[in-house]
Design an enzyme around this catalytic site. Structure first.
Site, PDB file in Angstrom:
ATOM      1  CE  LYS A  79      33.541  32.230  37.520  1.00 51.36           C
ATOM      2  NZ  LYS A  79      34.674  31.290  37.430  1.00 51.36           N
ATOM      3  CB  SER A 162      37.310  32.868  40.005  1.00 51.97           C
ATOM      4  OG  SER A 162      36.967  31.965  38.958  1.00 51.97           O
ATOM      5  CB  SER A 186      37.690  28.866  39.265  1.00 54.64           C
ATOM      6  OG  SER A 186      38.644  29.843  39.551  1.00 54.64           O
TER       7      SER A 186
HETATM    8  N1  GLN Z   1      42.927  30.486  41.261  1.00 53.21           N
HETATM    9  C1  GLN Z   1      43.416  30.247  39.944  1.00 53.21           C
HETATM   10  C2  GLN Z   1      43.819  31.532  39.298  1.00 53.21           C
HETATM   11  O1  GLN Z   1      43.685  32.542  39.911  1.00 53.21           O
HETATM   12  C3  GLN Z   1      42.391  29.525  39.132  1.00 53.21           C
HETATM   13  C4  GLN Z   1      41.315  30.417  38.656  1.00 53.21           C
HETATM   14  C5  GLN Z   1      40.300  29.698  37.833  1.00 53.21           C
HETATM   15  O2  GLN Z   1      40.250  28.490  37.799  1.00 53.21           O
HETATM   16  N2  GLN Z   1      39.555  30.482  37.092  1.00 53.21           N
HETATM   17  O3  GLN Z   1      44.267  31.540  38.180  1.00 53.21           O
END
Ligand code: GLN
Length: 498
Positions: A79, A162, A186
């Site tokens: 990532k 994400s 995410s």
């Molecule tokens: N979807 C969640 C957010 O936007 C979690 C994102 C993540 O785990 N990085 O904060």
């Protein structure tokens, strides 16, 4: 084209050990698959030269009888939130334009030391803020899965977020494993949307050093793979205490694959009653019930438990995470990293750089975070959220006095169409309703692909375990995977079918 890219990590490790193929052959198959699937936009930066060089080194080590272990020579995708020495690291943001770290994150360094081969840096929501991989400066990622019926048919779907690029790369058979980070879901939510395994370890299990920070008290690195066994193998190469991260846990690193296949006879599984949500699709409800039956069929005992503060988890998260983000993202000022947009004064330069460099979702979070931390609102929002966070963690502690793991759905829906929910942040935030509570409590959790919905799209089931009890989590996940027998694979692109 060779089919070596389709092998799991465990299969590839065996093949390398038996001399059936070399790491270079395996890596080339993955690089070919990466090139063939460019239209899904899973990668921001491809690193074929690095991959082939490391594969060659691995083959040389093996030939000399010095292979390091099961990850030696295994290609992985990373990532683009992990700093990688000499390789552009963007966090999916315009503001990090041209940022090439002179150092390597601890997790990626651990994997380098274990002999893993980096294929490239994967696309993600900007600064890991999102649930659909649509907030990246580098464009959305397409889910390799397509619907075979219903309203979504013929349309490009999100891979979740994400860590959407990492999930798509694994699901599209480009890489046998990928690194993600999980702040509120995410890793697990995109795993559910793409029919793969995604695991978030206990907070502190993996070092955060060299990972671009979003919300430091929640961020954790973890593996995305096609099997539970591979998740255990990959985590083994990532985790471990690191003196450079004061929140990294000074604990021994167990062999996460030991005991994996020992079965779950006598395991107590809690079913949190508060996770039954109004408006939850019947298919998800049914899959959850099926999950209970599968675990019971494998010898576990399922009992209802209560986590009474569950309803506060999402609002708590959306105060704590933006608060920490607003503080962490203060460092992007046009002076130290990446983009600089000139202005008439220093303040103008800051404003112009941050205004242009951050996308809409990041700006929203910085504003929310700054607001809840400001004098006058700090007690009303931030302190309140911290208190709720403690109550949520205590709910889990109480439940774990009686049970070994918890079973819930991973996400409240299957993958949706790219472009949907974009104008409704709250609808987007609801994606994390089942994953956020474990994040707030710092607990290890995993999403296991469990079935397809009526349109042929994957759905995951989610297990949560006690702190640092990844061993039990993996054992339960292995049993669930075995019972579910999920072996569907995506076609790539609209009309690709499954
Ligand atoms: N979807 C969640 C957010 O936007 C979690 C994102 C993540 O785990 N990085 O904060």
């Amino acid at each position: 084209m060779s089919e070596l890219n389709k092998k799991t990590i465990a299969e590839a490790a065996r093949g390398l050990e038996d001399g059936d193929f070399t790491s270079e052959e395996l890596t080339r198959a993955c690089l070919d698959a990466m090139e063939a699937a460019r239209d899904i936009n899973a990668f921001i930066t491809e690193t074929p030269d690095i991959a082939l060089a490391r594969a060659g080194e691995s083959d040389a080590r093996r030939a000399a009888g010095n292979a390091t272990g099961p990850l030696d020579g295994i290609p992985i995708a990373v990532k683009d939130l992990f700093c990688t020495e000499g390789v552009l690291t963007t966090a999916g943001s315009h503001i990090l334009d041209g940022f090439t770290p002179p150092y390597e994150s601890t997790v990626t360094q651990n994997l380098r030391d274990a002999g893993a081969v980096m294929l490239g840096k994967t696309n993600l929501d900007e600064f890991a803020m999102g649930s659909a991989n649509i907030t990246s400066y580098y464009g959305p990622v397409k889910n390799p899965w397509t619907a075979d019926s219903g309203d979504k048919q013929g349309k490009d779907l999100v891979p979740g977020g994400s860590s959407g690029g990492s999930a798509a790369a694994v699901a599209a058979l480009i890489a046998p494993g990928a690194l993600g980070t999980d702040t509120g879901g995410s890793i697990r939510q995109p795993a559910s949307f793409t029919g793969i395994v995604g695991m978030k370890p206990t907070y502190g299990r993996c070092s955060r050093w060299g990972i671009v920070a979003f919300a430091s008290s929640l961020d954790q690195a973890g593996p995305l793979t096609r099997t539970v066994e591979d998740a255990a193998l990959l985590l083994g190469g990532m985790a471990g205490h690191d003196a450079k991260d004061s929140t990294s846990a000074p604990m021994d690193l167990p062999d996460f694959t030991a005991g994996l296949k020992d079965g779950i006879r006598g395991l107590k599984v809690g079913i949190p009653k508060e996770y039954t949500m109004d408006g939850m699709p019947a298919e998800i409800e049914a899959l959850w019930a099926q999950g209970r039956d599968w675990l019971t069929g494998q010898g576990a005992q399922c009992v209802e438990v209560s986590l009474p503060h569950t309803q506060y988890a999402l609002p708590t998260y959306y105060i704590v995470a933006p608060a920490e983000a607003s503080s962490n993202l203060a460092r992007y000022d046009g002076v130290r990293y990446g983009l600089r947009v000139p202005g008439d004064s220093l303040d103008d330069m800051y404003e112009a750089t941050r205004g242009e460099g951050f996308g809409e979702e990041v700006r929203r979070r910085v504003l929310i975070g700054t607001y809840v931390l400001s004098a006058g609102y700090y007690d009303a929002y931030y302190i309140k959220a911290q208190k709720l966070r403690t109550l949520i963690a205590r709910d889990f502690q109480n439940a774990f006095a009686d049970v070994d793991v918890l079973l819930t759905p991973t996400a409240p829906s299957a993958a949706f169409v790219i472009g949907e929910k974009m104008d409704d942040p709250v609808a987007m935030y609801l994606n994390d309703i089942f994953t956020v509570p474990a994040s707030l409590a710092g607990l290890p959790a995993i999403s296991v692909p469990a079935g397809l919905d009526g349109d042929g799209l994957p759905l995951g089931l989610h297990l949560i375990a006690k702190p640092f009890d990844e061993a039990t989590l993996f054992r339960a996940a292995f049993a669930l995977e075995d019972a579910a027998g999920f072996d569907a694979k995506p076609g790539v692109g609209p009309g690709g079918g499954s």
